[in-house]
Design a protein around this motif. Structure first.
Motif, PDB file in Angstrom:
ATOM      1  N   ASP A 315     -34.006 -56.205  61.773  1.00  0.00           N
ATOM      2  CA  ASP A 315     -33.610 -56.050  60.368  1.00  0.00           C
ATOM      3  C   ASP A 315     -32.758 -57.252  59.987  1.00  0.00           C
ATOM      4  OD1 ASP A 315     -32.894 -55.263  57.884  1.00  0.00           O
ATOM      5  OD2 ASP A 315     -32.141 -53.285  58.455  1.00  0.00           O
ATOM      6  N   LEU A 316     -33.397 -58.335  59.593  1.00  0.00           N
ATOM      7  CA  LEU A 316     -32.705 -59.608  59.378  1.00  0.00           C
ATOM      8  C   LEU A 316     -31.892 -59.640  58.093  1.00  0.00           C
ATOM      9  CD1 LEU A 316     -35.470 -62.061  60.634  1.00  0.00           C
ATOM     10  CD2 LEU A 316     -33.556 -61.041  61.887  1.00  0.00           C
ATOM     11  N   GLU A 317     -31.854 -58.538  57.368  1.00  0.00           N
ATOM     12  CA  GLU A 317     -30.939 -58.462  56.228  1.00  0.00           C
ATOM     13  C   GLU A 317     -29.506 -58.258  56.701  1.00  0.00           C
ATOM     14  OE1 GLU A 317     -32.169 -55.465  53.546  1.00  0.00           O
ATOM     15  OE2 GLU A 317     -34.077 -56.436  53.027  1.00  0.00           O
ATOM     16  N   HIS A 318     -29.327 -57.791  57.940  1.00  0.00           N
ATOM     17  CA  HIS A 318     -27.997 -57.478  58.445  1.00  0.00           C
ATOM     18  C   HIS A 318     -27.506 -58.480  59.482  1.00  0.00           C
ATOM     19  CE1 HIS A 318     -29.402 -53.616  56.779  1.00  0.00           C
ATOM     20  NE2 HIS A 318     -28.130 -53.383  56.556  1.00  0.00           N
ATOM     21  N   TYR A 319     -28.384 -59.284  60.038  1.00  0.00           N
ATOM     22  CA  TYR A 319     -28.017 -60.307  61.013  1.00  0.00           C
ATOM     23  C   TYR A 319     -29.144 -61.314  61.048  1.00  0.00           C
ATOM     24  CZ  TYR A 319     -30.901 -56.975  63.549  1.00  0.00           C
ATOM     25  OH  TYR A 319     -31.904 -56.123  63.892  1.00  0.00           O
ATOM     26  N   LYS A 320     -28.860 -62.512  61.553  1.00  0.00           N
ATOM     27  CA  LYS A 320     -29.866 -63.583  61.438  1.00  0.00           C
ATOM     28  C   LYS A 320     -30.873 -63.598  62.577  1.00  0.00           C
ATOM     29  CE  LYS A 320     -27.168 -67.293  63.640  1.00  0.00           C
ATOM     30  NZ  LYS A 320     -26.561 -68.640  63.438  1.00  0.00           N
ATOM     31  N   ASP A 321     -30.497 -63.078  63.756  1.00  0.00           N
ATOM     32  CA  ASP A 321     -31.428 -63.090  64.877  1.00  0.00           C
ATOM     33  C   ASP A 321     -30.939 -62.128  65.956  1.00  0.00           C
ATOM     34  OD1 ASP A 321     -29.339 -64.405  66.212  1.00  0.00           O
ATOM     35  OD2 ASP A 321     -30.217 -66.385  65.932  1.00  0.00           O
ATOM     36  N   SER A 322     -31.676 -62.067  67.066  1.00  0.00           N
ATOM     37  CA  SER A 322     -31.343 -61.120  68.129  1.00  0.00           C
ATOM     38  C   SER A 322     -30.031 -61.463  68.811  1.00  0.00           C
ATOM     39  CB  SER A 322     -32.474 -61.073  69.162  1.00  0.00           C
ATOM     40  OG  SER A 322     -32.688 -62.348  69.748  1.00  0.00           O
ATOM     41  N   PHE A 323     -29.614 -62.720  68.772  1.00  0.00           N
ATOM     42  CA  PHE A 323     -28.346 -63.107  69.388  1.00  0.00           C
ATOM     43  C   PHE A 323     -27.168 -62.621  68.545  1.00  0.00           C
ATOM     44  CE2 PHE A 323     -31.253 -65.802  71.607  1.00  0.00           C
ATOM     45  CZ  PHE A 323     -30.677 -66.040  72.838  1.00  0.00           C
ATOM     46  N   GLU A 324     -27.295 -62.700  67.243  1.00  0.00           N
ATOM     47  CA  GLU A 324     -26.214 -62.190  66.394  1.00  0.00           C
ATOM     48  C   GLU A 324     -26.150 -60.671  66.481  1.00  0.00           C
ATOM     49  OE1 GLU A 324     -24.627 -62.391  61.779  1.00  0.00           O
ATOM     50  OE2 GLU A 324     -25.842 -64.022  62.599  1.00  0.00           O
ATOM     51  N   LEU A 325     -27.298 -60.019  66.613  1.00  0.00           N
ATOM     52  CA  LEU A 325     -27.291 -58.570  66.811  1.00  0.00           C
ATOM     53  C   LEU A 325     -26.564 -58.223  68.108  1.00  0.00           C
ATOM     54  CD1 LEU A 325     -28.142 -55.658  66.237  1.00  0.00           C
ATOM     55  CD2 LEU A 325     -30.350 -56.176  67.312  1.00  0.00           C
ATOM     56  N   ALA A 326     -26.822 -58.976  69.165  1.00  0.00           N
ATOM     57  CA  ALA A 326     -26.136 -58.738  70.433  1.00  0.00           C
ATOM     58  C   ALA A 326     -24.635 -58.938  70.288  1.00  0.00           C
ATOM     59  CB  ALA A 326     -26.693 -59.662  71.510  1.00  0.00           C
ATOM     60  N   ASP A 327     -24.229 -59.922  69.497  1.00  0.00           N
ATOM     61  CA  ASP A 327     -22.809 -60.162  69.260  1.00  0.00           C
ATOM     62  C   ASP A 327     -22.178 -58.960  68.566  1.00  0.00           C
ATOM     63  OD1 ASP A 327     -20.466 -62.155  69.057  1.00  0.00           O
ATOM     64  OD2 ASP A 327     -20.739 -61.536  66.974  1.00  0.00           O
ATOM     65  N   ILE A 328     -22.859 -58.439  67.556  1.00  0.00           N
ATOM     66  CA  ILE A 328     -22.355 -57.258  66.847  1.00  0.00           C
ATOM     67  C   ILE A 328     -22.210 -56.075  67.805  1.00  0.00           C
ATOM     68  CG2 ILE A 328     -22.935 -55.542  65.073  1.00  0.00           C
ATOM     69  CD1 ILE A 328     -24.296 -57.863  63.527  1.00  0.00           C
ATOM     70  N   GLU A 329     -23.208 -55.893  68.650  1.00  0.00           N
ATOM     71  CA  GLU A 329     -23.176 -54.783  69.599  1.00  0.00           C
ATOM     72  C   GLU A 329     -22.026 -54.930  70.592  1.00  0.00           C
ATOM     73  OE1 GLU A 329     -28.041 -54.133  69.577  1.00  0.00           O
ATOM     74  OE2 GLU A 329     -27.062 -55.286  71.185  1.00  0.00           O
ATOM     75  N   LEU A 330     -21.864 -56.135  71.146  1.00  0.00           N
ATOM     76  CA  LEU A 330     -20.800 -56.354  72.134  1.00  0.00           C
ATOM     77  C   LEU A 330     -19.423 -56.221  71.504  1.00  0.00           C
ATOM     78  CD1 LEU A 330     -22.308 -59.331  74.174  1.00  0.00           C
ATOM     79  CD2 LEU A 330     -22.036 -56.961  74.921  1.00  0.00           C
ATOM     80  N   GLN A 331     -19.275 -56.676  70.260  1.00  0.00           N
ATOM     81  CA  GLN A 331     -18.001 -56.509  69.560  1.00  0.00           C
ATOM     82  C   GLN A 331     -17.689 -55.023  69.390  1.00  0.00           C
ATOM     83  OE1 GLN A 331     -15.853 -58.814  68.624  1.00  0.00           O
ATOM     84  NE2 GLN A 331     -16.981 -60.759  68.538  1.00  0.00           N
ATOM     85  N   GLY A 332     -18.693 -54.256  68.971  1.00  0.00           N
ATOM     86  CA  GLY A 332     -18.472 -52.826  68.775  1.00  0.00           C
ATOM     87  C   GLY A 332     -18.155 -52.104  70.077  1.00  0.00           C
ATOM     88  N   ASP A 333     -18.868 -52.474  71.146  1.00  0.00           N
ATOM     89  CA  ASP A 333     -18.593 -51.867  72.444  1.00  0.00           C
ATOM     90  C   ASP A 333     -17.163 -52.164  72.892  1.00  0.00           C
ATOM     91  OD1 ASP A 333     -21.206 -50.994  72.540  1.00  0.00           O
ATOM     92  OD2 ASP A 333     -21.904 -52.647  73.807  1.00  0.00           O
ATOM     93  N   TYR A 334     -16.758 -53.408  72.714  1.00  0.00           N
ATOM     94  CA  TYR A 334     -15.436 -53.826  73.183  1.00  0.00           C
ATOM     95  C   TYR A 334     -14.337 -53.092  72.427  1.00  0.00           C
ATOM     96  CZ  TYR A 334     -11.840 -56.958  75.007  1.00  0.00           C
ATOM     97  OH  TYR A 334     -10.733 -57.476  75.643  1.00  0.00           O
ATOM     98  N   GLN A 335     -14.512 -52.948  71.116  1.00  0.00           N
ATOM     99  CA  GLN A 335     -13.525 -52.214  70.323  1.00  0.00           C
ATOM    100  C   GLN A 335     -13.462 -50.752  70.748  1.00  0.00           C
ATOM    101  OE1 GLN A 335     -14.313 -52.882  66.158  1.00  0.00           O
ATOM    102  NE2 GLN A 335     -14.328 -55.112  66.410  1.00  0.00           N
ATOM    103  N   ALA A 336     -14.618 -50.189  71.102  1.00  0.00           N
ATOM    104  CA  ALA A 336     -14.633 -48.799  71.565  1.00  0.00           C
ATOM    105  C   ALA A 336     -13.918 -48.671  72.903  1.00  0.00           C
ATOM    106  CB  ALA A 336     -16.078 -48.313  71.680  1.00  0.00           C
ATOM    107  N   TYR A 337     -14.123 -49.642  73.802  1.00  0.00           N
ATOM    108  CA  TYR A 337     -13.411 -49.638  75.074  1.00  0.00           C
ATOM    109  C   TYR A 337     -11.897 -49.687  74.826  1.00  0.00           C
ATOM    110  CZ  TYR A 337     -17.479 -50.453  78.131  1.00  0.00           C
ATOM    111  OH  TYR A 337     -18.645 -50.342  78.833  1.00  0.00           O
ATOM    112  N   GLN A 338     -11.476 -50.570  73.921  1.00  0.00           N
ATOM    113  CA  GLN A 338     -10.049 -50.710  73.630  1.00  0.00           C
ATOM    114  C   GLN A 338      -9.474 -49.428  73.046  1.00  0.00           C
ATOM    115  OE1 GLN A 338     -10.195 -54.306  71.137  1.00  0.00           O
ATOM    116  NE2 GLN A 338      -9.078 -55.392  72.753  1.00  0.00           N
ATOM    117  N   ALA A 339     -10.247 -48.775  72.175  1.00  0.00           N
ATOM    118  CA  ALA A 339      -9.773 -47.546  71.552  1.00  0.00           C
ATOM    119  C   ALA A 339      -9.590 -46.442  72.588  1.00  0.00           C
ATOM    120  CB  ALA A 339     -10.758 -47.097  70.473  1.00  0.00           C
ATOM    121  N   MET A 340     -10.417 -46.470  73.630  1.00  0.00           N
ATOM    122  CA  MET A 340     -10.325 -45.451  74.665  1.00  0.00           C
ATOM    123  C   MET A 340      -9.196 -45.726  75.635  1.00  0.00           C
ATOM    124  SD  MET A 340     -14.309 -44.799  75.573  1.00  0.00           S
ATOM    125  CE  MET A 340     -15.374 -43.961  74.398  1.00  0.00           C
TER     126      MET A 340
END
Length: 448
Positions: A315-340
């Motif tokens: 869905d390239l309306e939300h990110y430019k490629d699969s690498f940026e999608l991976a960045d979004i995912e890793l950022q979200g995972d990391y924030q969830a780890y920190q919250a826990m």
């Protein structure tokens, strides 16, 4: 080379230029997860002489494998197929128990490839030997969408680049040899014979040289390489910034080989996982308290929702490629780890984490001097995790669950029975609930 997007079944190799990256662990658990969604899956352990994929499936290495098939001459390849304790998942062992199993002829490798191509499963996953032996290079190029499992460190990046480069050059040699053009083959060998470090020309220059001698062969090589879409899967991540390792590898490949890679995502390093004892069950069977399970499910979603894999419905309306999608995912995972907080979800001790970040920063700066690269993706992100939107495209949105990497809930649907039908692009991936069969008995014809 099998062009996966033109085939109902998908052949996906898991390889890389460095041992210890976790490719066997990832391949085994992704196989379990794909099978849990009603797809007919087979995992083939091609790491002859060091095969261990069976350990990640929690099954014993007591059945005939590829090495037995090679030495016997009396065993049909189909007899190697084992049932596993997991519904829809089958397995072919490499069999590490046969002495000298890793030493076999090129003609034998080609025969193994022919047999693999005859298998009729929705997904055929290949666990390859580590490093760059000729057999591993050839297996990686069996289809156009192999997965390179890397760690966020300089040796892994450089070794993986050498792995894909050697795989491509070996495939070019095979194409030339198949055309019975010895003069061209000799010329290629003279080009690739480096007289000094880094003196080999870029792939584009080599193809120009081939074009001058035999344009039809050059055209055949270009056609095949144009379909090549290797994936990068980053394992043992500590912080989101380490996605830069995958981006550096992409830059090296793009600059030197003119090949475009995709990113399948990243998996965090969790002490709770690596402190487990040997008798622990596969990741996919464990409680979903580990964030790594959610991350593997996300990778599984990307494969399942891509009936034309390696082409992914991004869905390239939300990110430019699969690498940026991976960045979004890793950022979200990391924030969830920190919250826990720390505890069972802790990654590394603080001092070790800081030392790791500094070391990898220095390594990436060193690599920067050897190649130009895209800037690191640093979008402003809230807590985000990948999910599949209503159009069946791989998207992202704020998470609705507490655990790291959890996808937005989808309507629960009954997993379809194993079928040869092509996966539908708008099929939702159900919540994974993997259980063992009640009677895990490998097929009798696979016994010694």
């Amino acid at each position: 080379m099998i062009i996966n997007q033109n085939e109902r079944r998908k052949i996906i190799s898991f390889g890389g230029g460095k041992g210890g990256t976790g490719k066997s662990l990832l391949a085994s658990n992704i196989a379990i997860l794909l099978a849990s969604q009603g797809r007919k899956v087979i995992l083939v352990d091609l790491d002859l002489g060091a095969s261990n994929a069976h350990t990640y499936l929690d099954i014993k290495n007591q059945y005939i494998g590829i090495a037995n098939w090679q030495t016997s001459g009396q065993i049909a390849f189909e007899e190697l197929i084992q049932e596993t304790p997991y519904t829809n998942l089958y397995f072919i062992s490499g069999d590490v128990l046969v002495p000298g199993a890793a030493n076999y002829l090129e003609s034998e490798r080609l025969t193994i490839i022919e047999q693999i191509q005859k298998l009729s499963y929705d997904y055929i996953l290949l666990d390859l030997p580590s490093g760059g032996p000729p057999h591993a290079l050839g297996y990686f190029m069996i289809s156009n969408s192999g997965i390179m499992v890397i760690e966020p460190e300089l040796p892994s990046i450089l070794n993986s680049f050498n792995f894909i480069k050697s795989s491509i050059y070996q495939r070019i040699e095979e194409i030339i040899a198949n055309n019975n053009h010895q003069e061209l083959l000799n010329h290629l060998h003279s080009i690739l014979g480096e007289e000094s470090p880094n003196s080999t020309p870029l792939l584009a220059g080599i193809l120009e040289e081939i074009d001058k001698i035999e344009s039809t062969v050059a055209s055949q090589i270009r056609d095949e390489l144009s379909s090549l879409t290797p994936f990068i899967l980053l394992n043992k991540v500590c912080t989101p910034n380490e996605l830069g390792s995958a981006q550096k590898l992409r830059a090296l490949i793009r600059k030197n080989l003119a090949i475009e890679c995709e990113c399948l995502g990243g998996v965090y390093f969790e002490l709770a996982l690596y402190n487990q004892r040997e008798e622990a069950p596969p990741l996919a069977l464990r409680d979903s308290e580990l964030g790594i399970i959610n991350q593997l499910e996300r990778i599984c979603q990307k494969i399942l929702l891509s009936p034309d894999f390696p082409i992914m419905p991004l869905d390239l309306e939300h990110y430019k490629d699969s690498f940026e999608l991976a960045d979004i995912e890793l950022q979200g995972d990391y924030q969830a780890y920190q919250a826990m907080g720390e505890g069972d979800f802790s990654l590394l001790e603080k001092e070790e984490l800081l030392a790791t970040i500094q070391s990898q920063k220095e390594q990436l700066e060193q690599l920067e001097s050897h190649t130009s690269s895209d800037a690191l993706i640093t979008p402003e992100t809230a807590q985000m995790a990948s999910h599949i939107n209503n159009q069946g495209r791989i998207s992202n949105s704020p998470p609705t669950a507490e655990r790291p990497g959890t996808a937005s809930p989808q309507p629960a649907t009954k997993a379809p029975p194993p079928s040869s039908a092509k996966p539908q692009s708008n099929a939702n991936v159900t919540n994974t609930n993997v259980t063992k069969k009640s009677s895990p008995t490998p097929s009798d014809n696979a016994r010694k």
